[in-house]
Design an enzyme around this catalytic site. Sequence first.
Site, mmCIF file in Angstrom:
data_model
loop_
_atom_site.group_PDB
_atom_site.id
_atom_site.type_symbol
_atom_site.label_atom_id
_atom_site.label_comp_id
_atom_site.label_asym_id
_atom_site.label_seq_id
_atom_site.Cartn_x
_atom_site.Cartn_y
_atom_site.Cartn_z
ATOM 1 N N SER A 8 -3.967 45.205 -89.927
ATOM 2 C CA SER A 8 -4.363 45.323 -88.520
ATOM 3 C C SER A 8 -5.294 46.517 -88.407
ATOM 4 C CB SER A 8 -3.139 45.529 -87.626
ATOM 5 O OG SER A 8 -2.392 44.342 -87.560
ATOM 6 N N LYS A 16 -1.587 53.337 -83.344
ATOM 7 C CA LYS A 16 -2.820 52.985 -84.052
ATOM 8 C C LYS A 16 -3.461 51.761 -83.395
ATOM 9 C CE LYS A 16 -2.656 50.103 -87.278
ATOM 10 N NZ LYS A 16 -2.440 49.237 -88.449
ATOM 11 N N LYS A 37 -5.373 40.320 -82.088
ATOM 12 C CA LYS A 37 -4.249 41.188 -82.463
ATOM 13 C C LYS A 37 -4.167 42.401 -81.529
ATOM 14 C CE LYS A 37 -1.162 43.480 -84.943
ATOM 15 N NZ LYS A 37 0.076 43.140 -85.593
#
Lengths: 304, 304
Positions: free
Chosen positions: A100, A243, A175
């Site tokens: 990711s 993140k 995502k």
Amino acid sequence: MSETRPRIGFVGLGIMGRPMVRNLMRAGYDVTVHDVNRAAVDELVAEGAHAGESARGVAAATDVFISMVPDSPDAEAVYGGPGGAFEAARPGWLAIDMSSISPTVARSLAERATAAGAQMLDAPVSGGDKGAIAGTLSIMVGGDAAAFERAQPILQAMGKTIVHCGGPGAGQVVKVCNQVVVALVIQAVSEGLVLGAKAGVNPERIVEVLQGGLASTRVLEMRQTNMLGGHFDPGFRVRLHLKDLANALALARDAGVVLPATALVEQQMEALKVAGRADLDHSSLITILEDLAHYSVANGAIER
Amino acid sequence: MSETRPRIGFVGLGIMGRPMVRNLMRAGYDVTVHDVNRAAVDELVAEGAHAGESARGVAAATDVFISMVPDSPDAEAVYGGPGGAFEAARPGWLAIDMSSISPTVARSLAERATAAGAQMLDAPVSGGDKGAIAGTLSIMVGGDAAAFERAQPILQAMGKTIVHCGGPGAGQVVKVCNQVVVALVIQAVSEGLVLGAKAGVNPERIVEVLQGGLASTRVLEMRQTNMLGGHFDPGFRVRLHLKDLANALALARDAGVVLPATALVEQQMEALKVAGRADLDHSSLITILEDLAHYSVANGAIER
């Protein structure tokens, strides 16, 4: 390129990567692995994998190269660094980055693969280590349709729901959207629970009502035990969700989108980090509201 | 007090109240109604209801008094104003306020009913006019257990899921929590959709991924047609949701709870009102983000 059974390379053997490699081997693939952590390599070699000396070495020895690393700089190093996989990129080679990372970085990596005549997909996952072990990950794929078709049987060995989201970077974009929604929904149910509980209502009654109507969310279904009990073993770590939110805010700036609630909740998650809770489950977001209210849903009044 | 079939009074014959009265009559109850809107009274009288001249008159003529009015000041007037229901309060009398009002006001009304020897429940609902017509409302009840037991068969004529949330005001507290969560979840899916769509991904792919995992919400299930299509016929009006959020923020101040995201989303909803959209469905919250991004999920770039 005959590929009824392509040789697979896999770099990044963490808590996600290891079970993903096992599922590929279980599906009959020959897998060559590499990681800076030699113990993880040895573990999988003992189970039948081959060891590669570098990302470049793994890429050179295999047809399809998969990476599963923590963040954008790691992915850039695995592909573009010295000894990186792109040094072995060639026509017919397929790279699938399942990390990711920033959608912008993903698009840039895909461009460089294409320039070398190779194919590249971004294919981040959700479902956590449990999904990786069970082979039931959700996989969001960006890249061209031919590469997606070629990757399908390989992805099916690791995941259940596999969605082709669009061109290069689209998997990472979706995502990031997913992580924005999850973070904001955790904040949403947290505000409802802390308000209702400190105003004197049994939190189990609140959950019962919320889940019975328009307020119903998968987050509260899956995390109510954590949030009502005050136990926050991960699960999905705050550190990783932070993140993802940083990637979301960077994408928003690039795309020209303003995300006021994401910015706010990113700061609430930063507060978790300041409080030393970055390795708890992301549902611990409720504890920042609890601190502010001097009241815990699980234990009542908090004294300091 | 023989009450195998109590006489029911009902004040507040709006879009919710009228179908609720019809369901009570269908269940065999004798209902006396009142509203400042004479046409609504006449409509129900033509269907078999009796007409009362005031809240006080209705309360005096019946055993169980139900109110369904827009806001706290309306509820205070119906109960405590001149000609209000409390002028007829007496031992054995039961009042059920089904309006969505401030929990603080609800507690104060319940205290005054109790002081007159009567019983009072707060019993706000969710499910909208469709739920009112179908008799499938969710009903959140606050008040003592004996009054709740007595009200059960009556509430069952109007709703499906009936939850006793706690003592006086607890129904309103849970309703407010529910509305906080719904508002914040609308903001959550809106931020995800606008980000992903302007970053180039087909919004239907985003919805597919979100609904397949931890990000899944009833809001997106029920409102995706509105949000992807740019159509915002109510539904649940922004104006009413703003009232609920004002009640939430007031309760938070009273209870000593800090709600940063609720405060933010309340301001986003205020922006809808400023933009002249207070009578659209609350899912139109996405349009404020679309305005900021100069981009519509349904139609692409917005020029001004």
